[in-house]
Scaffold this active site. Structure first.
Site, PDB file in Angstrom:
ATOM      1  CE1 TYR A   1      -1.949   5.532  14.575  1.00 54.39           C
ATOM      2  CE2 TYR A   1      -0.929   3.382  14.790  1.00 54.39           C
ATOM      3  CZ  TYR A   1      -1.223   4.490  14.036  1.00 54.39           C
ATOM      4  OH  TYR A   1      -0.792   4.576  12.749  1.00 54.39           O
TER       5      TYR A   1
ATOM      6  CG  ASN B   1      -4.240  -1.077  10.473  1.00 47.21           C
ATOM      7  OD1 ASN B   1      -3.989  -0.049   9.861  1.00 47.21           O
ATOM      8  ND2 ASN B   1      -3.405  -1.612  11.339  1.00 47.21           N
TER       9      ASN B   1
ATOM     10  CG  ASP C   1      -0.856   5.774   9.289  1.00 48.98           C
ATOM     11  OD1 ASP C   1      -1.248   6.268   8.212  1.00 48.98           O
ATOM     12  OD2 ASP C   1      -0.845   4.566   9.512  1.00 48.98           O
TER      13      ASP C   1
ATOM     14  CG  HIS D   1      -1.248   0.302   6.495  1.00 47.27           C
ATOM     15  ND1 HIS D   1      -1.573   0.078   7.810  1.00 47.27           N
ATOM     16  CD2 HIS D   1      -1.158  -0.933   5.929  1.00 47.27           C
ATOM     17  CE1 HIS D   1      -1.679  -1.232   8.030  1.00 47.27           C
ATOM     18  NE2 HIS D   1      -1.427  -1.858   6.912  1.00 47.27           N
ATOM     19  CB  VAL D   2       3.905   2.386   4.785  1.00 49.16           C
ATOM     20  CG1 VAL D   2       5.417   2.327   4.920  1.00 49.16           C
ATOM     21  CG2 VAL D   2       3.366   1.109   4.165  1.00 49.16           C
ATOM     22  CG  HIS D   3       3.816   4.048  10.746  1.00 48.35           C
ATOM     23  ND1 HIS D   3       3.779   3.195  11.810  1.00 48.35           N
ATOM     24  CD2 HIS D   3       2.516   4.270  10.419  1.00 48.35           C
ATOM     25  CE1 HIS D   3       2.525   2.915  12.121  1.00 48.35           C
ATOM     26  NE2 HIS D   3       1.741   3.551  11.290  1.00 48.35           N
TER      27      HIS D   3
ATOM     28  CG  ASP E   1      -3.962   3.296  11.167  1.00 49.28           C
ATOM     29  OD1 ASP E   1      -5.060   2.684  11.128  1.00 49.28           O
ATOM     30  OD2 ASP E   1      -2.870   2.752  10.939  1.00 49.28           O
TER      31      ASP E   1
ATOM     32  CG  HIS F   1       1.890  -2.298   6.770  1.00 47.03           C
ATOM     33  ND1 HIS F   1       1.384  -3.196   7.666  1.00 47.03           N
ATOM     34  CD2 HIS F   1       2.178  -1.176   7.476  1.00 47.03           C
ATOM     35  CE1 HIS F   1       1.351  -2.631   8.868  1.00 47.03           C
ATOM     36  NE2 HIS F   1       1.830  -1.425   8.781  1.00 47.03           N
TER      37      HIS F   1
HETATM   38 FE   LIG Z   1      -2.396   1.300   9.473  1.00 46.43          FE
END
Ligand SMILES: [Fe+2]
Length: 470
Positions: A200, A234, A168, A356-358, A197, A329
């Protein structure tokens, strides 16, 4: 008893009850007391130095490499030229030789709404020698640029190798700190395992693909010199029917090639590579994974092929975590867990990295595979044949940190902290690997979390951090 003293007694009982309740429920691991000030995550402006276009007519930019075959003797070199296609070839030579060779590639362009890409080149250099430094030149004819990479050692069980973990990443000021910390880490990662990710760009109006170009220039300083192993997140989907873009993963698949065919995969979203002593399986949280789907059938056939005598370390990358105790999420990875977790336990996966989870989180070795819809056994349990699950979605992104956690910390969660950072997975031999997580606020050598991994095939004793400190 007066009403005032009665209410005081009630308050005391309520507080005592809350304290006891917390003491009973808080049987999880460590929630770091480090609290990072929550600031808005801001993307670096387009005129930032990290986005600078290299000088010269048609100069190659956004140079990046990844592994180009199944066992580490090939490298895919990718770059973009903006003015004209130019040459698709890469000139390369080993540092031990003055004999220059040429590999021919191809170039692609794509349109996304009102954006037209530059000429995106991909060239797979094959039949390289193991453990060798190669120089390479792209941009033949106009402005040339030279880089280098080092091929991995031959695949084998006791080959030390150091992987970096980034997820991410995005292109915020925090992203730049994460990449700098990874580059400056004295443990010197040799290959980045990237858990999805990337740019962005889809957070911008019309998914402004100029932000894919800036991201490519930003990451070149690392990705041109060592392979980044790509996982789709995503933010790579770029599904935008409102502007006529209905083909998912269009910018990502044009820009980032992976050697999926070498592992018998039929799509670039799930594949495997061998690198030194590791077998790395990349999965797609955003492609069908149910029974009978291509990804399911591929993984079902893939796991029995892993030879732990050749590659002791079995590592899985995916974007959406299965075990996540943040309120972001939450449960998004659950359906994939239901499908594949029994296989991960059966085949003794050592570690699963997700993003995914930041934020950052490391689990104990746990599994949750006994549930059969009528027996009610749906609680994760300690399981020494199961992987450790690590969420490393703390690269910098654009959406800010995930700071809100489910409370109390579940028993399966060994360590969690809402800070940006990266990790290192340093394989020593067939039995031991040293893992460390590094937050951006610390000095380059500081380890905020660490663990000795004991290989699940060769040394399957309890390696939980609580067991190691006994
Ligand atoms: Fe993500």
């Amino acid at each position: 008893m007066g009403s005032r003293s009665f209410s005081c007694s009630c308050l005391f009982l309520v507080v005592l009850g809350l304290v006891l309740n917390v003491a009973v429920l808080c049987n999880g691991g460590k929630t770091s007391s480090f609290v990072r000030p929550v600031e808005k995550t801001i993307d670096m402006p387009l005129d930032s130095d990290v986005f600078r276009v290299p000088p010269g007519y048609n100069a190659p930019q956004q140079v990046h490499i990844t592994q180009g075959d199944h066992d580490g003797k090939a490298v895919i070199v990718s770059w973009v030229t903006e003015d004209e296609p130019g040459s698709n070839s890469v000139i390369y030579w080993s540092e031990n030789s003055s004999l220059k060779k040429e590999a021919k590639g191809q170039h692609y362009t794509y349109k996304f709404y009102n954006y037209t890409s530059g000429y995106i080149h991909h060239c797979n250099i094959r039949n390289l020698e193991y453990n060798t430094k190669y120089y390479y030149v792209v941009g033949i004819g106009n402005t040339t640029r030279q880089f280098w990479f080092i091929t991995p050692p031959a695949v084998g069980p006791d080959v030390p190798y150091t992987f970096g973990l980034i997820g991410d990443l995005g292109q915020s000021f925090d992203s730049n700190k994460t990449l700098t910390h990874y580059e400056m880490n004295p443990q010197k990662g040799q290959t980045v395992l990237f858990v999805g990710d990337l740019s962005y760009a889809d957070n911008y109006p019309n998914h402004d693909n100029v932000r894919w170009d800036t991201w490519g220039r930003f990451t070149e300083r690392s990705a041109a010199y060592q392979p980044w192993i790509w996982t789709a997140g995503n933010h790579e989907i770029d599904f935008a029917p409102e502007i006529g873009e209905t083909r998912p993963f269009k910018p990502y698949t044009n820009r980032y090639h992976v050697p999926y065919r070498a592992s018998g995969s039929t799509a670039p979203f799930w594949y495997s590579i061998k690198r030194a002593s590791a077998y790395i399986i990349v999965l797609s949280s955003y492609s069908a994974y149910g029974k009978y789907t291509p990804q399911y059938k591929w993984l079902e056939a893939e796991l029995p092929k892993v030879n732990r005598t050749e590659t002791p370390w079995l590592i899985v990358l995916m974007h959406s975590p299965w075990y996540n105790s943040y309120n972001y999420h939450y449960m998004e990875g659950e359906t994939m867990r239901v499908m594949y977790e029994p296989w991960f336990v059966k085949y003794k996966v050592d570690v699963v990295f997700a993003g995914h989870v930041h934020a950052y989180e490391r689990s104990e070795r746990i599994s949750n595979v006994d549930y059969n819809i009528v027996n009610g056994k749906c609680t994760p349990i300690a399981d020494q044949t199961a992987p450790v699950y690590i969420t490393i979605g703390d690269g910098g992104n654009l959406e800010g940190l995930a700071t809100n956690m489910t409370e109390p910390q579940p028993a399966y969660s060994a360590y969690r902290e809402a800070s940006f950072g990266h990790a290192i997975f340093d394989i020593k031999n067939r039995t031991h690997a040293y893992y460390s997580w590094h937050r951006n606020q610390d000095g380059y050598a500081v380890e905020a979390d660490s663990m000795w991994f004991y290989n699940r095939h060769w040394h399957p004793v309890d390696d939980s951090t609580s067991a190691q400190t006994k």
